[in-house]
Write a protein that holds these residues in place. Structure first.
Motif, PDB file in Angstrom:
ATOM      1  N   ASP A 174       0.813  -1.210   0.000  1.00  0.00           N
ATOM      2  CA  ASP A 174       0.000   0.000   0.000  1.00  0.00           C
ATOM      3  C   ASP A 174       0.852   1.268   0.000  1.00  0.00           C
ATOM      4  O   ASP A 174       0.712   2.133  -0.870  1.00  0.00           O
ATOM      5  CB  ASP A 174      -0.931  -0.016   1.212  1.00  0.00           C
ATOM      6  N   LEU A 175       1.746   1.407   0.965  1.00  0.00           N
ATOM      7  CA  LEU A 175       2.528   2.628   1.125  1.00  0.00           C
ATOM      8  C   LEU A 175       3.960   2.498   0.608  1.00  0.00           C
ATOM      9  O   LEU A 175       4.587   3.498   0.275  1.00  0.00           O
ATOM     10  CB  LEU A 175       2.564   3.032   2.606  1.00  0.00           C
ATOM     11  N   GLY A 176       4.455   1.270   0.529  1.00  0.00           N
ATOM     12  CA  GLY A 176       5.819   1.067   0.066  1.00  0.00           C
ATOM     13  C   GLY A 176       6.120   1.643  -1.306  1.00  0.00           C
ATOM     14  O   GLY A 176       7.175   2.253  -1.503  1.00  0.00           O
ATOM     15  N   ALA A 222      19.451   5.246   1.523  1.00  0.00           N
ATOM     16  CA  ALA A 222      18.065   5.702   1.674  1.00  0.00           C
ATOM     17  C   ALA A 222      17.424   4.874   2.772  1.00  0.00           C
ATOM     18  O   ALA A 222      17.597   3.646   2.821  1.00  0.00           O
ATOM     19  CB  ALA A 222      17.294   5.546   0.371  1.00  0.00           C
ATOM     20  N   VAL A 223      16.708   5.516   3.666  1.00  0.00           N
ATOM     21  CA  VAL A 223      16.031   4.851   4.780  1.00  0.00           C
ATOM     22  C   VAL A 223      14.541   5.170   4.673  1.00  0.00           C
ATOM     23  O   VAL A 223      14.144   6.339   4.738  1.00  0.00           O
ATOM     24  CB  VAL A 223      16.583   5.321   6.137  1.00  0.00           C
ATOM     25  N   LEU A 224      13.726   4.141   4.512  1.00  0.00           N
ATOM     26  CA  LEU A 224      12.294   4.318   4.285  1.00  0.00           C
ATOM     27  C   LEU A 224      11.525   3.585   5.376  1.00  0.00           C
ATOM     28  O   LEU A 224      11.856   2.448   5.726  1.00  0.00           O
ATOM     29  CB  LEU A 224      11.897   3.756   2.926  1.00  0.00           C
ATOM     30  N   GLY A 225      10.501   4.222   5.924  1.00  0.00           N
ATOM     31  CA  GLY A 225       9.760   3.571   6.990  1.00  0.00           C
ATOM     32  C   GLY A 225       8.303   3.973   7.019  1.00  0.00           C
ATOM     33  O   GLY A 225       7.925   5.082   6.627  1.00  0.00           O
ATOM     34  N   ALA A 226       7.459   3.049   7.498  1.00  0.00           N
ATOM     35  CA  ALA A 226       6.033   3.322   7.655  1.00  0.00           C
ATOM     36  C   ALA A 226       5.524   2.560   8.860  1.00  0.00           C
ATOM     37  O   ALA A 226       5.989   1.454   9.164  1.00  0.00           O
ATOM     38  CB  ALA A 226       5.258   2.906   6.403  1.00  0.00           C
ATOM     39  N   SER A 227       4.571   3.154   9.550  1.00  0.00           N
ATOM     40  CA  SER A 227       3.970   2.515  10.721  1.00  0.00           C
ATOM     41  C   SER A 227       2.534   3.000  10.855  1.00  0.00           C
ATOM     42  O   SER A 227       2.201   4.127  10.483  1.00  0.00           O
ATOM     43  CB  SER A 227       4.754   2.849  11.994  1.00  0.00           C
TER      44      SER A 227
END
Length: 350
Positions: A174-176, A222-227
């Motif tokens: 979804d968000l990635g 690059a550092v990518l995150g979602a919560s």
């Protein structure tokens, strides 16, 4: 005038595709597939409402088909449209697997059709501002790009198919794609990927949090995150360069605005308040200086570019190869998380 058929009238089709298509000169929202209900006809009385993809493809004037349906339908629907001689815009994610995405790219090339993916967030005001800063060299060499997409939704959302186990469900799908597309657009393809994909909310059964590290040459990262458990969202962008940094704390407001209001013809789509603009932070003669960066974003640019590509006037801004690389990154992130190790980048064969 290019006649467009929209497949799907859920949140994505209703709020993020239909109003943007109608706002682009040279595109006509001629037909909408809504399986049941009459909302599409109420909002778009000029469009023909049909109940299936096959019925849509019977309309000979439809040249471009936009697919905004659940993820597991992306591949079969897009293949059906390409084989029917139509150009295609797919909502993200491209497909559920790299193999499916690669097959669509090959098919589009063989048939001479335009194929692209709606990476609309690339046209957000703050990301456009960041791209201009990097292109102008104002940050120096970028050594770290950090992006987050956080929400606070501790309970199950009723009727949310993305939170039910199945192909294309979960937060990574979804968000990635948004976060990965940012990184690949800014820095290109990495050498290696490390990822942690997990379930943080008790009782949930699909992934609802992730962290992805994209490793580039010369220690660039690059550092990518979602919560879904971030009451106070982390900064949207943190970019470190050898000359200056870029900090953007709040999320671009365009998505939220389009849920309730669509700017009319001629209206500005820059909705960011000046106090929420991103900042370039640098040191000058021992003093820290902060400079607000005025940012302009407009999702209409995506569809205007698709229009021009169909007319032979421009190259696609979001190419199928770029969208395929996003899928590769997502698939490798899942592989890395399951194996609990860093994995090398893999190029798909076309």
């Amino acid at each position: 005038m290019i006649d467009v058929g929209l497949v799907g009238f859920g949140l994505g089709g209703r709020c993020f595709h239909a109003p943007v298509i109608r706002a682009v000169e040279g595109l006509r929202l001629a037909a909408i597939v809504q399986r049941r209900g009459g909302e599409a006809k109420q909002l778009y009385p000029e469009a023909r409402i049909v109940r299936s993809l096959d019925e849509l493809l019977e309309i000979e004037t439809i040249r471009l088909v936009v697919i905004a349906t659940p993820n597991q339908t992306h591949f079969p629907f897009a293949m059906r449209c390409l084989e029917a001689g139509r150009d295609v815009v797919l909502d993200k994610p491209f497909t559920n697997t790299v193999a499916e995405a690669a097959e669509l790219v090959r098919t589009a090339k063989r048939l001479g059709r335009v194929l692209t993916v709606y990476h609309d967030r690339r046209f957000d005001a703050d990301f456009q501002a960041l791209r201009k800063l990097v292109a102008a060299g104002e940050l120096g060499k970028v050594v770290k790009f950090e992006a987050h997409y956080d929400r606070f939704r501790p309970k199950l959302k009723p009727g949310a198919w993305r939170e039910i186990p199945g192909p294309g469900s979960g937060i990574l799908a979804d968000l990635g794609p948004h976060l990965v597309d940012y990184a690949l657009t800014l820095l290109g393809t990495p050498e290696r990927i490390t990822a942690s994909l997990r379930i943080e909310r008790p009782g949930f059964v699909t992934d609802d949090a992730f962290d992805i590290w994209l490793h580039y040459p010369d220690n660039v990262m690059a550092v990518l995150g979602a919560s879904m458990l971030s009451v106070e969202p982390r900064s949207r962008f943190v970019v470190l360069g050898t000359d200056a940094s870029y900090l953007k704390k709040r999320f671009d407001p365009l998505e939220s605005e389009l849920r309730v209001h669509v700017p009319g013809p001629g209206e500005s789509w820059m909705l960011e308040k000046p106090e929420n603009f991103g900042e370039v932070i640098s040191e000058v003669d021992g003093r820290i200086e902060r400079r607000k960066i005025v940012s302009f974003g407009d999702w209409r640019e995506f569809y205007a570019n698709v229009r021009d590509a169909l007319l032979g006037k421009a190259e696609l801004l979001v190419t199928p190869e770029q969208a395929l690389n996003v899928m590769i990154a997502l698939e490798l992130a899942r592989e890395s998380s399951e194996a609990r190790r860093t994995v090398d980048w893999k190029t798909a064969e076309l």
